[in-house]
Each structure stands twice: as C-alpha cells, then as structure tokens.
Design an enzyme around this catalytic site. Sequence first.
Site, PDB file in Angstrom:
ATOM      1  CG  ASN A  11      -1.627   1.160   1.560  1.00 41.67           C
ATOM      2  OD1 ASN A  11      -1.847   1.856   0.790  1.00 41.67           O
ATOM      3  ND2 ASN A  11      -2.257   1.386   2.556  1.00 41.67           N
ATOM      4  CE  LYS A  13       0.133   3.126   4.821  1.00 40.87           C
ATOM      5  NZ  LYS A  13       0.193   3.453   6.188  1.00 40.87           N
ATOM      6  CG  HIS A  99      -5.698   2.077   5.535  1.00 40.53           C
ATOM      7  ND1 HIS A  99      -5.173   2.743   6.375  1.00 40.53           N
ATOM      8  CD2 HIS A  99      -4.441   1.071   5.144  1.00 40.53           C
ATOM      9  CE1 HIS A  99      -3.958   2.582   6.595  1.00 40.53           C
ATOM     10  NE2 HIS A  99      -3.540   1.520   6.199  1.00 40.53           N
ATOM     11  CD  GLU A 101      -2.660   5.703   6.752  1.00 40.41           C
ATOM     12  OE1 GLU A 101      -2.543   5.661   5.571  1.00 40.41           O
ATOM     13  OE2 GLU A 101      -1.433   5.090   7.503  1.00 40.41           O
ATOM     14  CD  GLU A 169      -3.001  -2.484   7.546  1.00 44.53           C
ATOM     15  OE1 GLU A 169      -2.139  -2.959   7.069  1.00 44.53           O
ATOM     16  OE2 GLU A 169      -3.703  -1.470   7.318  1.00 44.53           O
ATOM     17  N   GLY A 175       3.037   2.183  10.782  1.00 46.06           N
ATOM     18  CA  GLY A 175       4.078   3.309  10.374  1.00 46.06           C
ATOM     19  C   GLY A 175       4.662   3.570  11.760  1.00 46.06           C
ATOM     20  CB  SER A 214       5.362  -1.838  11.730  1.00 45.49           C
ATOM     21  OG  SER A 214       5.351  -0.457  12.109  1.00 45.49           O
TER      22      SER A 214
HETATM   23  P1  PGA Z   1       3.320   0.273   7.400  1.00 46.05           P
HETATM   24  O1  PGA Z   1       1.823   0.503   6.824  1.00 46.05           O
HETATM   25  O2  PGA Z   1       3.667  -1.006   6.892  1.00 46.05           O
HETATM   26  O3  PGA Z   1       3.934   1.531   6.932  1.00 46.05           O
HETATM   27  O4  PGA Z   1       3.233   0.204   8.981  1.00 46.05           O
HETATM   28  C1  PGA Z   1       0.658  -0.514   6.821  1.00 46.05           C
HETATM   29  C2  PGA Z   1      -0.346  -0.044   6.148  1.00 46.05           C
HETATM   30  O5  PGA Z   1      -0.945   0.898   6.930  1.00 46.05           O
HETATM   31  O6  PGA Z   1      -1.101  -0.793   5.411  1.00 46.05           O
END
Ligand code: PGA
Length: 252
Positions: A11, A13, A99, A101, A169, A175, A214
């Site tokens: 992803n 983003k 997601h 976010e 997640e 992140g 992560s």
């Molecule tokens: P990350 O993000 O691997 O940077 O922690 C995962 C995600 O939001 O899908």
Amino acid sequence: MSKIRALVAGNWKMNGLLQTLDEARAVNTALRSGGQAERVDVMICPPAPLIHPLAQSVGDGPMQVGAQDCHAQASGAHTGDIAAEMLADAGAHAVIVGHSERRADHGEDDATVAAKAAAAHRAGLTAIICVGETREERDAGRTMAVVEAQVRGSLPAGITAANTVLAYEPVWAIGTGLTPSEADVAEVHAGLRALLVTLAGDEGRGMRLLYGGSVKPANAAALMAVPDVNGALVGGASLKAGDLLGIVGAYD
Ligand code: PGA
C-alpha cells in the site's frame, strides 16, 4: 481444504510519482525470474494516477495491481471520487477499503466500508477490507470486541474466499515500527478466522487473512509463520523493491 495461497500487498498510500514505478517494475521482473510467484501473490496498490501506467507496465504479471479506495456508487455527481468500475477499467484487480487512515481522515464508518466493499465486488474487484484497534482500545482489553464489531459491520453480503481479503492492522502498529507479539497476532487471527467461518462457512475458512502494521524484511518470516496469517499488507516497506522482495522472501 487446500492450503490458502498467500498474498503480499503493498500500500503506497499518498507516496510515489511516475518514476517510483521503477521500483514496482523491478519487483515484477524479479518475480518473473524467481520462483516466488508460484507460492505467493504479490500486489502493489499505488496512488490512483499510477494505477493505469503500473498495470500497463506489468502486463500479464505476475504482479497484480490494486487501488487504495473507491466510492460506493458506479457513477454520478461525486467530484473527486473514483468508482470501483473505473479502477477495474484502469487495470486494478483489487481495492483496499476501510483502511484506518481513511476511517480517521475521512470519517468512514463500518457501513460506508461495507458499501465500498460491495461496490468492489460489483466491479469484479477483490475487496481488501481493513480492521484494527487503537492503542487505547488494546490497553482497555477491547481488541477482540473492536475488531469483531468492525468485521460484522464492514463485510457486505456475498463475501467469498475469492472476492474478499480481510486485513488485520492494529492502528498503533501502522508506520510506527511497533508490532504486536506473535502470540497476540495469533489470538486475533484465530478469532477472526472463527468469525469468518460463522459469517461465511467454507468461504470464510478459505478467505485470506493478512496482517499489516510495520511489516519489514526483518520481521516478515516470523509474522507470516503465525497460524491463520495468510500474507501481509505492507505500507512503508513496499516503496522499495528490495524491501518488498525481502518480505515476499518469507515464503521462500
Ligand atoms: P506500514 O503500513 O507497513 O507502513 O506500517 C501498513 C498499512 O498501513 O497498510
């Protein structure tokens, strides 16, 4: 029941320009020459403007192309939004919905996420539906209650092992470099598997359950070995070909 085929989905983003597609092309080329594509599906979900050029350059794969969001309607007066049908037309195979976010930045609730997942199915796309608890919810011992409620509210009718992927997640792991213990991931994934079987029977038994938050080359093998973890949803580490291939290498 045959073994569930793993999926590693990147992803990106809101990261990446046309030149960043070189990283995706490098992954596709490596998959073509290596043997990993026989064991694991690999997908990149770039920002919407890059979907079509990425689909064009990977051609017939093995890399798959996904999107990060869609609108619930097929067309209409929704300035700035993108229909699932348009994503399919551009070359996407799948779309991430719900997601954390988007839930946080755009106020998407479970019903909105379910409507978007239904739109993905209508357009012939696989819906990658995300759930996960916040730090406060985990500290209050509410992780299972929170993610189960999200799953019940966010999965539309008609889910199958082919048309739906569920991604767990933890919001606090995204992140941050933090990950839950393998035991904690195992507990959540076992609970989610049981719920999927309750909701969808054999289709739920065969559905892919991804862990995200992560994931990096250094921790991928351990996380991917957890029972009922059928792959990863990868953010930051999916932007570099070497890192994404390092994670795919968990399936070597
Ligand atoms: P990350 O993000 O691997 O940077 O922690 C995962 C995600 O939001 O899908």
